[in-house]
Design a protein around this motif. Sequence first.
Motif, PDB file in Angstrom:
ATOM      1  N   PHE A 155      -6.572   3.632   3.580  1.00 55.71           N
ATOM      2  CA  PHE A 155      -5.978   3.138   2.341  1.00 55.71           C
ATOM      3  C   PHE A 155      -5.485   1.713   2.573  1.00 55.71           C
ATOM      4  O   PHE A 155      -4.725   1.462   3.509  1.00 55.71           O
TER       5      PHE A 155
ATOM      6  N   VAL B 288      -5.923   0.336  -2.880  1.00 59.42           N
ATOM      7  CA  VAL B 288      -4.700   0.541  -3.655  1.00 59.42           C
ATOM      8  C   VAL B 288      -4.371  -0.779  -4.345  1.00 59.42           C
ATOM      9  O   VAL B 288      -4.110  -1.787  -3.682  1.00 59.42           O
TER      10      VAL B 288
ATOM     11  N   THR C 240       0.855  -1.196   0.000  1.00 61.60           N
ATOM     12  CA  THR C 240       0.000   0.000   0.000  1.00 61.60           C
ATOM     13  C   THR C 240       0.884   1.237   0.000  1.00 61.60           C
ATOM     14  O   THR C 240       0.936   1.965  -0.985  1.00 61.60           O
TER      15      THR C 240
ATOM     16  N   THR D  38      -7.275   3.167  -6.730  1.00 59.53           N
ATOM     17  CA  THR D  38      -6.147   3.786  -7.423  1.00 59.53           C
ATOM     18  C   THR D  38      -5.007   2.798  -7.558  1.00 59.53           C
ATOM     19  O   THR D  38      -4.826   1.927  -6.700  1.00 59.53           O
ATOM     20  N   ASP D  39      -4.243   2.929  -8.634  1.00 58.95           N
ATOM     21  CA  ASP D  39      -3.006   2.158  -8.756  1.00 58.95           C
ATOM     22  C   ASP D  39      -1.787   3.070  -8.656  1.00 58.95           C
ATOM     23  O   ASP D  39      -0.672   2.661  -8.946  1.00 58.95           O
ATOM     24  N   ASP D  40      -2.016   4.319  -8.211  1.00 53.46           N
ATOM     25  CA  ASP D  40      -0.932   5.293  -8.063  1.00 53.46           C
ATOM     26  C   ASP D  40      -1.225   6.147  -6.835  1.00 53.46           C
ATOM     27  O   ASP D  40      -1.909   7.165  -6.918  1.00 53.46           O
ATOM     28  N   LEU D  41      -0.721   5.707  -5.684  1.00 51.59           N
ATOM     29  CA  LEU D  41      -1.036   6.369  -4.425  1.00 51.59           C
ATOM     30  C   LEU D  41      -0.566   7.816  -4.406  1.00 51.59           C
ATOM     31  O   LEU D  41      -1.295   8.707  -3.959  1.00 51.59           O
TER      32      LEU D  41
ATOM     33  N   PRO E 269       4.767   0.096  -3.291  1.00 50.33           N
ATOM     34  CA  PRO E 269       4.031  -0.590  -4.355  1.00 50.33           C
ATOM     35  C   PRO E 269       4.319  -2.084  -4.399  1.00 50.33           C
ATOM     36  O   PRO E 269       5.409  -2.542  -4.061  1.00 50.33           O
TER      37      PRO E 269
ATOM     38  N   ASP F 173      -4.555  -2.342   0.461  1.00 51.40           N
ATOM     39  CA  ASP F 173      -4.432  -3.104  -0.779  1.00 51.40           C
ATOM     40  C   ASP F 173      -5.321  -4.331  -0.790  1.00 51.40           C
ATOM     41  O   ASP F 173      -5.488  -4.963  -1.837  1.00 51.40           O
TER      42      ASP F 173
ATOM     43  N   ARG G  54      -0.128  -1.691 -10.106  1.00 45.71           N
ATOM     44  CA  ARG G  54      -0.108  -0.747 -11.219  1.00 45.71           C
ATOM     45  C   ARG G  54      -0.806  -1.345 -12.437  1.00 45.71           C
ATOM     46  O   ARG G  54      -0.712  -2.543 -12.701  1.00 45.71           O
TER      47      ARG G  54
END
Length: 239
Positions: free
Chosen positions: A181, A201, A31, A228-231, A34, A183, A204
């Motif tokens: 947040f 999260v 999280t 999102t894939d871009d924190l 990545p 994953d 990518r």
Amino acid sequence: MSTTTHTTLTAEADRDAFAHVRDWIFDLDNTLYPRHSDLFSQIDQRMTSYIAELMTLPRDEARVVQKDLYRRYGTTLRGLMAEREIDPDAFLRFVHDIDYSWLEPNPHLGEAIAALPGRKFIFTNGDRGHAERAAKQLGVLDHFEDIFDIVASDLVPKPAAETYDKFVGLHAIEVEHSAMFEDLAKNLTVPKMLGMKTILVVPRNFETTFGDYWEHEGRDGNHIDFVTDDLTTFLRKIS
């Protein structure tokens, strides 16, 4: 990946969805750093090694046991405590004896976290030492108020409701003014019920390998507000 039940961060108006947030709560593994850094694979392999030695099993059989315990108990540690009465401190020391240089420092993430109004916390099923070392390597440790780890939760992992209750009570969290947040989608069910904003999260480009797909079951659920894939970019847009 379906987006029918999720809000995506695409317009300035979406920033208003977080205007009320004063407590920002972040999971650690996959999280804050990545998934593609692959740091957690070291922990995963050391858990396999621990079980192989503990149970005198070949590694492939030990890995099957490891994943079974994880699915049934929430963490491998919890399963080993229940079924083998292991020393949790020794287990945590062993599995977190890893090379943190795999993580690249992320000053942009640090800036984005620092810009968020209010308090920031790390809430992890790992231990404090692991969280501190990982966050320090990323360059974000100094931006956090505190770390709530598996020891603080009396070794009861997320997604148990009692663990969130302990965290909320300890830090006097106003859940309606909080965002979490994570994953793992399952770990956002209770925060959503409590009234937090929830952000999933994902890897990518929203990629998920077949081998870990079951970990992400429920990620299209109504308990997830944003994905999102871009924190770093996500935090920049809402701060």
